[in-house]
Design an enzyme around this catalytic site. Sequence first.
Site, PDB file in Angstrom:
ATOM      1  N   TYR A 117      -1.927   7.089   9.082  1.00  0.00           N
ATOM      2  CA  TYR A 117      -2.230   8.522   9.054  1.00  0.00           C
ATOM      3  C   TYR A 117      -1.800   9.174  10.365  1.00  0.00           C
ATOM      4  CZ  TYR A 117      -5.100   7.502   4.952  1.00  0.00           C
ATOM      5  OH  TYR A 117      -5.530   7.106   3.712  1.00  0.00           O
ATOM      6  N   ASN A 140      -3.648  15.482  -2.508  1.00  0.00           N
ATOM      7  CA  ASN A 140      -2.299  15.449  -3.080  1.00  0.00           C
ATOM      8  C   ASN A 140      -2.382  15.691  -4.585  1.00  0.00           C
ATOM      9  OD1 ASN A 140       0.260  14.811  -4.016  1.00  0.00           O
ATOM     10  ND2 ASN A 140       0.239  12.701  -3.262  1.00  0.00           N
ATOM     11  N   HIS A 149      -0.195   6.769  -1.367  1.00  0.00           N
ATOM     12  CA  HIS A 149      -0.834   5.453  -1.277  1.00  0.00           C
ATOM     13  C   HIS A 149      -0.216   4.592  -0.172  1.00  0.00           C
ATOM     14  CE1 HIS A 149       2.520   4.981  -4.168  1.00  0.00           C
ATOM     15  NE2 HIS A 149       2.654   3.782  -3.619  1.00  0.00           N
ATOM     16  N   GLU A 175       4.596  -2.731  -5.103  1.00  0.00           N
ATOM     17  CA  GLU A 175       5.797  -2.393  -4.349  1.00  0.00           C
ATOM     18  C   GLU A 175       6.247  -3.567  -3.478  1.00  0.00           C
ATOM     19  OE1 GLU A 175       5.428   1.266  -2.191  1.00  0.00           O
ATOM     20  OE2 GLU A 175       5.124   2.455  -4.016  1.00  0.00           O
TER      21      GLU A 175
END
Length: 180
Positions: A117, A140, A149, A175
């Site tokens: 962040y 979002n 994410h 991912e």
Amino acid sequence: MATEATSAPLPVSIVRHRTPVGTLTLAASDEAVLYCAFGDAEEAGRYLGACAGVRVEGPAPARRSLLEQATEELDAYLAGRVRAFGVPVDLRAASPFVRSTVTALDGFVGYGRTQSYGALAARLGRPGAARAVGRALGANPVCVIRPCHRIVAASGRLSGYAGGAQAKRHLLDLEAHHLA
């Protein structure tokens, strides 16, 4: 006496779509997807009505086509067949800060990667605003499609995802698996 011009509400259609990370609610106008989030259709309609001046209608052909494209891309992404979304997105329902934060995700953190962040806050020119960035990403309106994410706490801890930590972990693991 001056009169204000009023514009007609933007017609949108809403669908619910079951995925391995939970049921997503999607809303689209004739031009773009405005909403992809965890929650129910009524919540989506209230949010979009309040933030973007929309009117929920049945699926007209253009909206149906965009919603089908979005759900097909979500399914392909969740199956590891695609890494990015091509469906057009309209962020009009987001506040200016949420819009700039979500837009900053493009090109900032790639598929299978994470960033903090704080790093995203620095990219936005607001070092020290990590918590504000976290709140913005929590708002979002097009989660998964715009990959909030991939942003995690500086410690690596998974926090602040609208779908919950388990959904965030699932997306990150998916991912990482398909990146390898």
